[in-house]
Design an enzyme around this catalytic site. Structure first.
Site, PDB file in Angstrom:
ATOM      1  N   ASN A   1       0.823  -1.216   0.000  1.00  0.00           N
ATOM      2  CA  ASN A   1       0.000   0.000   0.000  1.00  0.00           C
ATOM      3  C   ASN A   1       0.856   1.264   0.000  1.00  0.00           C
ATOM      4  O   ASN A   1       0.563   2.219  -0.708  1.00  0.00           O
ATOM      5  CB  ASN A   1      -0.916   0.016   1.232  1.00  0.00           C
ATOM      6  CG  ASN A   1      -2.231  -0.706   0.990  1.00  0.00           C
ATOM      7  OD1 ASN A   1      -2.737  -0.717  -0.135  1.00  0.00           O
ATOM      8  ND2 ASN A   1      -2.772  -1.323   2.023  1.00  0.00           N
TER       9      ASN A   1
ATOM     10  N   HIS B   1      -3.455   3.054  -2.063  1.00  0.00           N
ATOM     11  CA  HIS B   1      -4.532   2.192  -1.581  1.00  0.00           C
ATOM     12  C   HIS B   1      -5.425   1.637  -2.684  1.00  0.00           C
ATOM     13  O   HIS B   1      -6.009   0.569  -2.525  1.00  0.00           O
ATOM     14  CB  HIS B   1      -5.366   2.933  -0.529  1.00  0.00           C
ATOM     15  CG  HIS B   1      -4.668   3.023   0.788  1.00  0.00           C
ATOM     16  ND1 HIS B   1      -3.895   4.112   1.146  1.00  0.00           N
ATOM     17  CD2 HIS B   1      -4.586   2.144   1.812  1.00  0.00           C
ATOM     18  CE1 HIS B   1      -3.377   3.898   2.347  1.00  0.00           C
ATOM     19  NE2 HIS B   1      -3.784   2.714   2.778  1.00  0.00           N
TER      20      HIS B   1
ATOM     21  N   GLU C   1      -5.999  -7.422   5.254  1.00  0.00           N
ATOM     22  CA  GLU C   1      -5.443  -8.296   4.213  1.00  0.00           C
ATOM     23  C   GLU C   1      -5.451  -9.750   4.665  1.00  0.00           C
ATOM     24  O   GLU C   1      -4.692 -10.569   4.187  1.00  0.00           O
ATOM     25  CB  GLU C   1      -4.027  -7.842   3.847  1.00  0.00           C
ATOM     26  CG  GLU C   1      -2.955  -8.073   4.904  1.00  0.00           C
ATOM     27  CD  GLU C   1      -2.839  -6.962   5.945  1.00  0.00           C
ATOM     28  OE1 GLU C   1      -3.827  -6.221   6.163  1.00  0.00           O
ATOM     29  OE2 GLU C   1      -1.756  -6.840   6.541  1.00  0.00           O
TER      30      GLU C   1
END
Ligand code: MG
Length: 313
Positions: free
Chosen positions: A190, A195, A226
């Site tokens: 990220n 994002h 995640e």
């Protein structure tokens, strides 16, 4: 919303209707009424009706009140007492109007009453109305159980299914396997790509894992962030290990570039725990062990599976 619609239709694509009546002739009349529009199933007594409900999960039941041994009221009471079946709407079929009987039926959770001899037009209209309501309710329920980003099951659905699978495997004394998976160095991904790219990575990983799951009763869920979880009822450690390795391999084959990992691509770490559920234990304990194994996979270098039997000690 296309991926929701497949969830609430029955495998045959048509709503499933269960007709319950102890008189063959009544059943035949109603069967003829509905067989062109719905998947129609038949039960000739209360016990059979309950069996068919567990087996078929019908979308609507037309239930005769007066039957020998187990009457319609008792069938309805048992359906509503079981969380697995409680959402199936019940229309009672009675031979005559009796206000007290109807009040009793509605109190038991029925959605409507139809009187014999059944009028085809009234009966069809009421059945259609109830099926529409059922489909809308199913749709809302499904939406509330889907992860908005990836389209797979969300945490709420996972928690419910874990309780259910645990209970069923405990009853049947069959193995239940639970897998926790985590994308390695996802925070760094990220940070590196932003994002939106992170979201896309999550989607790709989720859909690839979903494809690796073969059976309809296996469940892949987004556990949070995640992190993903997989429930594999009726699967022992060996079978689950095979599937887990296959998943990890498929993610590696995707070869999503990630410059901040040792191999330069996105990988998964996984913890897998398997048990034959026992009554004195809690599903949460299996989850905890899978989580600890995931932690161990991270500690030992990531991009790997750690698997173990859980025996409750
Ligand atoms: Mg009867």
């Amino acid at each position: 919303m296309s991926h929701y619609t497949q969830w609430y239709a029955s495998p045959g694509g048509q709503p499933r209707l269960l007709l319950v009546d102890d008189h063959q002739l009544n059943v035949r009349v109603m069967y003829e009424m509905f067989r062109h529009e719905f998947d129609v199933f038949i039960a000739l007594n209360g016990e059979q009706a309950l069996e068919k409900c567990y087996e078929l999960h019908p979308d609507l039941i037309l239930l005769d009140v007066v039957m020998p041994r187990m009457d319609g009221y008792e069938v309805c009471r048992r359906l509503k007492a079981d969380p697995e079946l409680a959402d199936i709407p019940v229309i009672f079929i009675t031979s005559h109007f009796d206000e007290a009987d109807e009040v009793h039926g509605f109190e038991l959770g029925a959605v409507d009453f139809i009187h014999k001899p059944v009028n085809p037009i009234i009966t069809k209209a009421r059945v259609k109305t109830q099926l529409q309501l059922k489909q809308q309710a199913d749709l809302l329920r499904r939406i509330s159980q889907v992860d908005g980003l990836t389209g797979i099951a969300n945490r709420r659905r996972f928690d419910q299914q874990l309780e259910l699978d645990w209970r069923n495997c405990c009853r049947a004394q069959e193995p239940l396997s639970l897998m926790m998976l985590d994308i390695d160095y996802f925070k760094q991904y990220n940070d590196e790509f932003g994002h939106l790219a992170g979201d896309e990575c999550l989607r790709q990983v989720a859909s690839t894992m979903q494809q690796a799951i073969g059976r309809p009763y296996d469940l892949l869920a987004r556990f949070g962030g995640e992190e993903f979880a997989v429930l594999l009822p009726r699967t022992d450690l060996t079978g689950a290990q095979y599937l887990a390795q296959n998943m990890l391999q498929k993610i590696t084959q995707l070869a999503i570039p990630h410059p901040l990992t040792p191999g330069g691509i996105v990988t998964l770490s996984a913890g897998l725990s398997s048990t034959v559920p026992q009554e004195q234990h809690q599903p949460r304990q299996l989850l905890q062990q899978a989580d600890q194994l995931l932690y161990k996979a991270k500690q030992q270098g990531r991009a790997q599976l750690q698997a173990s039997l859980w025996t409750g000690v």
